[in-house]
Design a protein around this motif. Structure first.
Motif, mmCIF file in Angstrom:
data_model
loop_
_atom_site.group_PDB
_atom_site.id
_atom_site.type_symbol
_atom_site.label_atom_id
_atom_site.label_comp_id
_atom_site.label_asym_id
_atom_site.label_seq_id
_atom_site.Cartn_x
_atom_site.Cartn_y
_atom_site.Cartn_z
ATOM 1 N N VAL A 16 3.938 81.828 -20.926
ATOM 2 C CA VAL A 16 4.295 82.680 -22.047
ATOM 3 C C VAL A 16 3.245 82.510 -23.139
ATOM 4 O O VAL A 16 2.922 81.376 -23.530
ATOM 5 C CB VAL A 16 5.691 82.357 -22.605
ATOM 6 C CG1 VAL A 16 5.993 83.218 -23.833
ATOM 7 C CG2 VAL A 16 6.754 82.580 -21.531
ATOM 8 N N ILE A 94 11.395 77.020 -30.530
ATOM 9 C CA ILE A 94 10.888 76.517 -29.254
ATOM 10 C C ILE A 94 11.600 75.203 -28.954
ATOM 11 O O ILE A 94 11.554 74.262 -29.763
ATOM 12 C CB ILE A 94 9.371 76.284 -29.298
ATOM 13 C CG1 ILE A 94 8.622 77.598 -29.550
ATOM 14 C CG2 ILE A 94 8.891 75.643 -27.998
ATOM 15 C CD1 ILE A 94 7.139 77.405 -29.808
ATOM 16 N N ARG A 99 12.284 73.714 -22.367
ATOM 17 C CA ARG A 99 11.195 74.680 -22.209
ATOM 18 C C ARG A 99 11.734 76.113 -22.331
ATOM 19 O O ARG A 99 11.588 76.940 -21.428
ATOM 20 C CB ARG A 99 10.464 74.489 -20.876
ATOM 21 C CG ARG A 99 9.722 73.175 -20.794
ATOM 22 C CD ARG A 99 8.746 73.114 -19.640
ATOM 23 N NE ARG A 99 8.030 71.849 -19.609
ATOM 24 C CZ ARG A 99 7.077 71.540 -18.737
ATOM 25 N NH1 ARG A 99 6.739 72.426 -17.803
ATOM 26 N NH2 ARG A 99 6.474 70.360 -18.786
ATOM 27 N N LEU A 101 12.352 79.357 -25.328
ATOM 28 C CA LEU A 101 12.077 79.870 -26.665
ATOM 29 C C LEU A 101 13.057 80.995 -26.982
ATOM 30 O O LEU A 101 13.626 81.624 -26.096
ATOM 31 C CB LEU A 101 10.630 80.338 -26.798
ATOM 32 C CG LEU A 101 10.120 81.429 -25.852
ATOM 33 C CD1 LEU A 101 10.461 82.819 -26.367
ATOM 34 C CD2 LEU A 101 8.611 81.306 -25.664
ATOM 35 N N TYR A 111 9.947 78.945 -20.006
ATOM 36 C CA TYR A 111 8.512 78.901 -19.704
ATOM 37 C C TYR A 111 8.182 77.608 -18.966
ATOM 38 O O TYR A 111 8.890 76.598 -19.083
ATOM 39 C CB TYR A 111 7.683 78.999 -20.987
ATOM 40 C CG TYR A 111 7.840 77.815 -21.924
ATOM 41 C CD1 TYR A 111 7.063 76.667 -21.776
ATOM 42 C CD2 TYR A 111 8.783 77.834 -22.958
ATOM 43 C CE1 TYR A 111 7.209 75.580 -22.621
ATOM 44 C CE2 TYR A 111 8.939 76.739 -23.810
ATOM 45 C CZ TYR A 111 8.144 75.616 -23.633
ATOM 46 O OH TYR A 111 8.307 74.538 -24.469
ATOM 47 N N LEU A 114 3.169 77.193 -22.196
ATOM 48 C CA LEU A 114 3.275 78.016 -23.393
ATOM 49 C C LEU A 114 1.958 77.965 -24.158
ATOM 50 O O LEU A 114 1.352 76.894 -24.299
ATOM 51 C CB LEU A 114 4.410 77.493 -24.280
ATOM 52 C CG LEU A 114 4.763 78.283 -25.536
ATOM 53 C CD1 LEU A 114 5.313 79.661 -25.180
ATOM 54 C CD2 LEU A 114 5.800 77.504 -26.363
ATOM 55 N N ILE A 288 2.181 72.726 -23.701
ATOM 56 C CA ILE A 288 1.970 73.699 -24.770
ATOM 57 C C ILE A 288 0.528 73.639 -25.254
ATOM 58 O O ILE A 288 -0.025 72.553 -25.491
ATOM 59 C CB ILE A 288 2.932 73.454 -25.950
ATOM 60 C CG1 ILE A 288 4.392 73.500 -25.485
ATOM 61 C CG2 ILE A 288 2.702 74.474 -27.053
ATOM 62 C CD1 ILE A 288 5.399 73.233 -26.589
#
Length: 438
Positions: A16, A94, A99, A101, A111, A114, A288
């Motif tokens: 994402v 988030i 995981r 959002l 996700y 990210l 992330i």
């Protein structure tokens, strides 16, 4: 598997990307070009339209370009690539543990990886009056449209900030207004020169003279005390620290940018001025990543496209599992996007005691060049007017070339300088006469 042919399956790793600006879109294109990549990609953008070229907002405001020319890819392209595109929604939370959002529309997405490409917002000075109606920033399409309407209505405008964005906004307002009822545009710069981070005093004065000749009213060394307004809450002008008042029905704040780091804070990531990343653009959470104006690398943040494009290359390779040397900062050159003004600069604006300074000026042609060398290596340049040599100087600066052998030709042209470099490297080759610098 190429994203275009990848089935939307839960077995694929779900990437994402939060942010459909220039950085996020560049990453999407880089990933779409990798035929062996197996990813399900979702892009979430807060603005209602697909990614567009923000760099072209200035010529759009000036009336030199149509709106459609700014679009990078339309929604159909994302569909063809089988990339899910969510527009007009802002991610508000988030959850790193699950995981997952959440957006302001109530949408939830899980996700595997990210990417935060949330960009930045205009910096706002602590000046009374900024909440008055008629006070604008210059950051997105809505801002450009609002400023276009203001310019076409005529009257007076004040632009706060004499950097790149401020100059582009001021000239855009002037030119757009000139095509309609006319608009008087003043610009306030608190430093002693325009573009003080890029230009020496001579180039800055040449630039100021050119812009003043076009009709801009420029105030350098000018502090802004507050904005004035009427009983209806609309801005009426800007009061300077010296007591001078500039009338304005339109005020534009263009003093810089502030990274959008809030999502990183919400997620509990390491954050300083922006979201902290390592050389692979990975945050303190391995799943992330952050990219572009919202990220911070080795204490530095970013506002120019060149370093961000390099970040994209590194992150795309990292996400694809390809070997990468990691992101390394390199110097950038500056160009001004004002019609009819050619300017190119890199490196320090002021000479150090150990710098060898070379200058050239042709008042009739309006050309000016100043080079800073240290032990034969070019470390900085300012070019105004004829900027053809700019990329050549910059290339040799990055390469660390010893330009001592062609010092006398550095201000004359690349062909003469290259000839001397070649002669120095190949002393037995036939000599070629070279003009001497005055």
């Amino acid at each position: 598997m190429h994203p275009q042919s990848a089935p939307q399956s839960a077995t694929l790793e779900h990437l994402v990307i939060i942010g459909n600006g220039m950085a996020g879109h560049r990453l999407v294109e880089a990933l779409a070009k990798r035929p062996a990549l197996s990813l399900r990609i979702t892009v979430i953008g807060e603005e209602p339209q697909p990614a567009y070229n923000r760099i072209l907002l200035s010529p759009l405001l000036a009336g030199e370009m149509e709106r459609d020319a700014l679009t990078l890819r339309d929604a159909g392209w994302y569909a063809e690539q089988r990339i899910d595109l969510v527009l007009g929604e802002r991610v508000t939370n988030i959850d790193r543990q699950s995981r997952r959002l959440t957006t302001d529309a109530g949408r939830t997405l899980d996700y595997d990886r990210l990417v935060l490409a949330t960009g930045s917002r205009p910096a706002m000075p602590p000046i009374p009056g900024l909440t008055l109606a008629g006070v604008h920033v210059f950051r997105d399409l809505n801002d450009a449209e609002a400023l276009t309407r203001a310019a076409q209505a005529g009257g007076s405008a004040v632009v706060i900030g004499g950097g790149l964005l401020g100059l582009e906004a001021a000239e855009g307002l002037r030119k757009q207004g000139q095509a309609k009822r006319g608009m008087n545009v003043s610009l306030i710069q608190r430093d002693d020169r325009l573009m003080n981070r890029q230009l020496d005093i001579t180039a800055a004065r040449l630039l100021e003279a050119e812009l003043c000749s076009r009709g801009l009213d420029i105030h350098t060394d000018a502090g802004l005390d507050h904005l004035t307004g009427d009983d209806q809450g609309h801005v009426t002008g800007a009061m300077l620290s010296d007591g001078h008042w500039l009338p304005a029905e339109c005020v534009v704040v263009a003093i810089g940018i502030t990274p959008n780091k809030e999502l990183g804070q919400v997620a509990g990531l390491e954050v300083n001025r922006a979201i902290v990343v390592d050389e692979t653009l990975t945050t303190s959470e391995p799943a992330i990543h952050a990219l572009g104006e919202c990220c911070e690398f080795q204490g530095n943040t970013f506002g120019l496209v060149e370093p961000i494009w390099k970040q994209v290359e590194v992150l795309a390779a990292h996400l694809a599992g390809e070997p990468t040397a990691g992101y390394v900062e390199t110097p950038c050159a500056t160009k001004l996007k004002v019609s009819g003004v050619s300017l190119y600069a890199f490196g320090p604006t002021e000479a150090e005691p150990d710098h060898d300074v070379l200058t050239y000026r042709d008042p009739l042609q309006g050309d000016y060049r100043r080079l800073l060398l240290c032990d034969g290596h070019i470390v900085g340049a300012v070019l105004y007017g004829d900027t053809a040599m700019g990329p050549w100087y910059f290339e040799h600066s990055l390469a660390g070339t010893d330009l001592g052998p062609c010092r006398q030709a550095l201000l004359l042209g690349a062909a003469d300088a290259d000839a001397l470099l070649h002669e120095h490297a190949n002393p037995d080759s036939p000599e070629r006469p070279v003009k001497e610098a005055a």
